[in-house]
Design a protein around this motif. Structure first.
Motif, short mmCIF file in Angstrom:
data_model
loop_
_atom_site.label_atom_id
_atom_site.label_comp_id
_atom_site.label_asym_id
_atom_site.label_seq_id
_atom_site.Cartn_x
_atom_site.Cartn_y
_atom_site.Cartn_z
N THR A 20 -23.73 9.79 -34.51
CA THR A 20 -24.90 11.54 -34.52
C THR A 20 -25.87 11.42 -35.65
O THR A 20 -25.25 10.49 -36.55
CB THR A 20 -23.76 13.00 -34.02
N ASP A 21 -26.67 12.14 -36.34
CA ASP A 21 -27.29 12.21 -36.99
C ASP A 21 -25.70 12.80 -38.31
O ASP A 21 -25.72 12.46 -39.57
CB ASP A 21 -28.00 13.71 -37.28
N GLU A 22 -25.00 13.94 -38.57
CA GLU A 22 -24.09 14.09 -38.85
C GLU A 22 -22.82 12.49 -39.69
O GLU A 22 -22.99 12.96 -40.51
CB GLU A 22 -23.05 15.09 -38.53
N GLU A 23 -22.81 12.27 -37.74
CA GLU A 23 -22.27 10.66 -38.17
C GLU A 23 -22.71 10.02 -39.96
O GLU A 23 -21.79 9.30 -40.30
CB GLU A 23 -21.59 10.38 -37.33
N GLN A 24 -23.86 10.05 -39.14
CA GLN A 24 -24.41 9.12 -39.90
C GLN A 24 -24.84 9.48 -41.44
O GLN A 24 -24.51 8.47 -42.17
CB GLN A 24 -26.08 9.04 -39.78
N ARG A 25 -25.16 10.81 -41.69
CA ARG A 25 -24.89 10.91 -42.86
C ARG A 25 -23.80 11.13 -44.24
O ARG A 25 -23.31 10.62 -44.93
CB ARG A 25 -25.43 12.47 -42.61
N VAL A 26 -22.56 11.14 -43.42
CA VAL A 26 -21.31 10.53 -43.17
C VAL A 26 -21.03 9.32 -43.88
O VAL A 26 -20.82 8.69 -44.77
CB VAL A 26 -20.48 11.49 -42.50
N TRP A 27 -21.58 8.96 -42.50
CA TRP A 27 -21.32 6.60 -43.00
C TRP A 27 -21.83 6.31 -44.58
O TRP A 27 -21.96 5.69 -45.16
CB TRP A 27 -21.89 5.92 -41.82
N GLY A 28 -23.25 7.18 -44.27
CA GLY A 28 -24.51 6.93 -46.08
C GLY A 28 -24.09 7.23 -47.33
O GLY A 28 -23.44 6.61 -48.07
N ALA A 29 -23.17 8.34 -46.77
CA ALA A 29 -22.37 9.03 -48.32
C ALA A 29 -21.05 7.80 -48.87
O ALA A 29 -20.86 7.38 -49.63
CB ALA A 29 -21.56 10.11 -47.92
N HIS A 30 -20.62 7.76 -47.54
CA HIS A 30 -19.47 6.24 -47.26
C HIS A 30 -20.08 5.46 -47.95
O HIS A 30 -19.34 4.71 -49.29
CB HIS A 30 -18.77 5.77 -46.27
N ALA A 31 -21.18 4.76 -47.68
CA ALA A 31 -22.23 3.64 -48.24
C ALA A 31 -22.39 3.72 -50.34
O ALA A 31 -22.01 2.50 -50.91
CB ALA A 31 -22.90 2.66 -47.47
N GLN A 32 -22.73 4.77 -50.09
CA GLN A 32 -22.71 5.43 -51.40
C GLN A 32 -21.54 5.15 -52.44
O GLN A 32 -21.42 4.64 -53.12
CB GLN A 32 -23.11 6.42 -51.62
N LEU A 33 -20.62 5.91 -51.49
CA LEU A 33 -19.40 5.29 -52.57
C LEU A 33 -18.39 4.27 -52.78
O LEU A 33 -18.28 4.13 -53.81
CB LEU A 33 -18.16 6.61 -51.74
N LEU A 34 -18.73 3.46 -51.48
CA LEU A 34 -18.67 2.25 -52.04
C LEU A 34 -18.80 0.95 -52.87
O LEU A 34 -18.88 0.61 -53.35
CB LEU A 34 -18.30 1.42 -50.40
N GLN A 35 -20.24 1.18 -53.16
CA GLN A 35 -20.83 1.11 -54.42
C GLN A 35 -21.02 0.91 -55.42
O GLN A 35 -20.80 0.23 -56.93
CB GLN A 35 -22.62 1.56 -53.90
N ARG A 36 -20.35 2.57 -55.56
CA ARG A 36 -20.63 2.65 -56.27
C ARG A 36 -18.63 2.29 -57.09
O ARG A 36 -18.41 1.72 -58.31
CB ARG A 36 -19.67 4.71 -56.91
N ARG A 37 -17.78 2.08 -56.49
CA ARG A 37 -16.65 1.43 -56.09
C ARG A 37 -16.55 -0.34 -56.63
O ARG A 37 -15.73 -0.06 -57.69
CB ARG A 37 -15.56 1.95 -55.88
#
Length: 99
Positions: A20-37
């Motif tokens: 869903t759009d909300e799940e895509q938003r959460v997975w986008g935040a997940h990708a940003q966190l992984l890149q930062r880590r």
């Protein structure tokens, strides 16, 4: 530092294709966190399994189990309740040499 692995269990089969759009938003935040880590040096590798069962895999370093649990719990996919996390100690035993 000790190596750990956590799995992100998606809420349904074919999750990557049916987000869903909300799940895509959460997975986008997940990708940003992984890149930062990754940039900070704690993340060793991460990525999804492909096919109808989309399990995420994250291998990282943490000093102890409490820190590893916090690391996993901070992942937006798990913090949101969309994904279910599973933490295990891990040891890389066989590594292909860097090319």
């Amino acid at each position: 530092m000790t190596e750990w692995i956590y799995f992100i269990h998606a809420p349904r089969e074919d999750f990557a294709a049916t987000m869903t759009d909300e799940e895509q938003r959460v997975w986008g935040a997940h990708a940003q966190l992984l890149q930062r880590r990754l940039d900070e040096g704690s993340l060793i590798l991460a990525g999804p399994t492909l096919g109808p069962v989309n399990t995420g895999i994250c291998v990282f370093e943490a000093p102890d189990e409490d820190a590893a649990r916090r690391y996993m719990a901070e992942d937006p996919t798990i913090a949101s309740g969309i994904g279910r996390g599973e933490l295990r100690p891990f040891r890389a035993a066989f590594l292909r040499p860097a090319t």
